[in-house]
Design a protein around this motif. Structure first.
Motif, PDB file in Angstrom:
ATOM      1  N   ARG A  22     -28.827  -6.339  38.829  1.00  0.00           N
ATOM      2  CA  ARG A  22     -29.860  -7.380  38.873  1.00  0.00           C
ATOM      3  C   ARG A  22     -30.906  -7.115  39.958  1.00  0.00           C
ATOM      4  O   ARG A  22     -32.062  -7.491  39.798  1.00  0.00           O
ATOM      5  N   ARG A  57     -24.232  -8.433  36.083  1.00  0.00           N
ATOM      6  CA  ARG A  57     -25.078  -8.692  37.251  1.00  0.00           C
ATOM      7  C   ARG A  57     -25.161  -7.505  38.204  1.00  0.00           C
ATOM      8  O   ARG A  57     -25.827  -7.592  39.233  1.00  0.00           O
ATOM      9  N   ASP A 103     -32.131 -13.985  36.407  1.00  0.00           N
ATOM     10  CA  ASP A 103     -30.713 -14.270  36.656  1.00  0.00           C
ATOM     11  C   ASP A 103     -30.149 -15.210  35.594  1.00  0.00           C
ATOM     12  O   ASP A 103     -29.016 -15.031  35.127  1.00  0.00           O
TER      13      ASP A 103
END
Length: 469
Positions: free
Chosen positions: A325, A322, A295
């Motif tokens: 992710r 993101r 992250d």
């Protein structure tokens, strides 16, 4: 309403001193063809087919003149009608009076927000008959100054008196000029586009994103590789090769002990002749530290790519980075599993060392056997033949010593060579794994970010084009 009647040449609208006198839009029509659907769309129910006015309009002109309610009246519904019509009509004629021409409501709520619509805006100062003649020009200049501050410095400003008819012809001429040129629609649309671009610029801000650089991609790849345990795999490649080298080139008398040591690559399910058949590795699943590192790497990459972008676009770029992710750890594991580490490839020098090692062992065993035979003959008191000597040393003894020394030397040499080759193979494996990780990063992080950055550039380019007209 009084100016509307004066321009129309007939008492179409109700005019009175008490306001509001107009509670809903009223249309004066010169040219009935096609007007009904248009007025239905504008929700104008009061319609009047006006009489021709010489030098202004007739049935062939195709003009619809609307009398709207006072926007600053006591009725909220009247203001709503005006706000709706302002966004629909082609040309706006603002009628002000000497007492309230500087009213903040009309300037802040209507004129200033429509600064981009100067090409389709007329401003008429009505009731100039109430001013002393010497004050008419100063008041008009004052009005022009206020309009200039509103961004409407090029708007045509006319003085008129509906009561006395002063300036009415000039108002008619200005309106007729717009109608005859047939440019009102395109000018209005261009003004709407320009206004929308300014509003979008105010909301979204200005500036381009820094974009994706090779250094930021390299940094992202490095961090994802660490989070995906690539260093563990690289270390396993080196240890596996050294272990296999010892099995194949070590001293045959002791190399069998190496078989009790597990192959590091086999424990990770990565020692396969066909890596494309592997779906998963046996690497430890991504835990909290690995996910945190992933992250952080994605966030750092997105921050670098979105630098310089307006706030909403920065959020969009970060969100795009993101999106994948949750699936990123599994994708990285599958990429590692499908990478050819070349672990099944044999080295040519293994066979050479192995043959020499066995010859050395056989030589040592031959020397032992020879001495054993001589010892047996001596034990049974049998004639013992003379043993050949070299420089005073018995040949069987030399065979044993030579075989053992050569075997140990080859084993140690093999370890040094194996360590060097292991490091080289580990370096190649690192490159291959890094390429695999970079491909995953490209598809799941870099490309979505590049799409958003490209969209921002297109958005800013479109805004510039729209603002330029």
């Amino acid at each position: 309403s009084s100016l509307f009647n004066a321009v129309s040449g007939a008492e179409i609208a109700t005019a009175a001193a008490r306001r509001p006198t107009t509670s809903e839009p009223l249309a004066g029509i010169w040219g009935a063809e096609g007007s009904e659907p248009l007025l239905d769309w504008l929700e104008v129910r009061n319609r009047h087919h006006a009489v021709p006015v010489d030098g202004f309009a007739d049935e062939g002109t195709g003009l619809i003149l609307l009398d709207l309610p006072d926007f600053d009246s006591t009725r909220a519904a009247n203001r709503e009608i005006v706000e709706r019509m302002v966004g629909l009509v082609d040309v706006l004629v603002w009628v002000l009076d000497p007492q309230k021409y500087a009213d903040a409501a009309v300037h802040n709520d209507f004129l200033k927000p429509l600064a981009a619509h100067g090409a389709v805006t007329l401003v008429v100062l009505n009731q100039v008959d109430r001013l002393p003649e010497r004050d008419v020009e100063p008041v008009l200049e004052s009005l022009k100054g206020i309009l200039a501050r509103d961004g409407l410095g090029k708007v045509q400003v006319l003085g008129a008196s509906a009561l006395r008819g002063t300036g009415v012809d000039r108002v008619r001429s200005a309106i007729r000029t717009v109608v005859v040129q047939r440019q009102a629609l395109s000018q209005r649309l261009a003004a709407d586009v320009s206004r929308a671009s300014m509003q979008l610029r105010q909301v979204s801000g200005e500036g381009d994103a820094a974009g994706v650089s090779s250094s930021s991609k390299a940094r992202l790849t490095d961090e994802l590789a660490v989070a995906a345990n690539v260093p563990v795999v690289v270390g396993a490649v080196a240890r596996s090769y050294r272990l296999e080298s010892t099995r194949r080139t070590g001293w045959p008398a002791t190399r069998w002990l190496v078989r009790f040591r597990a192959d590091p690559l086999r424990r990770l399910n990565l020692r396969s002749a066909n890596p494309s058949q592997l779906n998963r590795t046996s690497l430890p699943p991504a835990g909290a530290p690995e996910r945190a590192r992933t992250d952080a790497a994605v966030r750092e990459f997105a921050d670098a790519a979105s630098e310089g972008a307006p706030g909403p676009w920065r959020a969009a770029i970060r969100g795009a980075a993101r999106e994948g992710r949750e699936a990123l750890p599994d994708a990285l594991d599958q990429a590692i599993a499908g990478t050819d580490l070349m672990a099944a490839r044999k080295s040519w020098w293994w066979g050479v060392f192995n043959v020499i090692q066995w010859l050395a062992l056989l030589t040592a065993l031959g020397g032992l056997g020879w001495l054993g035979v001589l010892a047996g003959l001596a034990y049974f008191q049998m004639p013992v033949p003379e043993v050949p000597r070299v420089e005073g040393w018995p040949v069987p003894t030399l065979m044993i010593a030579g075989g053992v020394v050569l075997g140990i030397f080859l084993a140690l040499t093999g370890k040094f060579i194996g360590a060097g080759v292991a490091n080289a193979r580990a370096a190649r494996a690192r490159k291959r794994l890094r390429v695999a990780v970079a491909d995953v990063a490209q598809g799941m992080v870099v490309e979505p970010v590049e799409v958003e950055v490209t969209r921002l550039k297109s958005f800013n380019s479109a805004l510039k084009s729209a603002a330029a007209g």
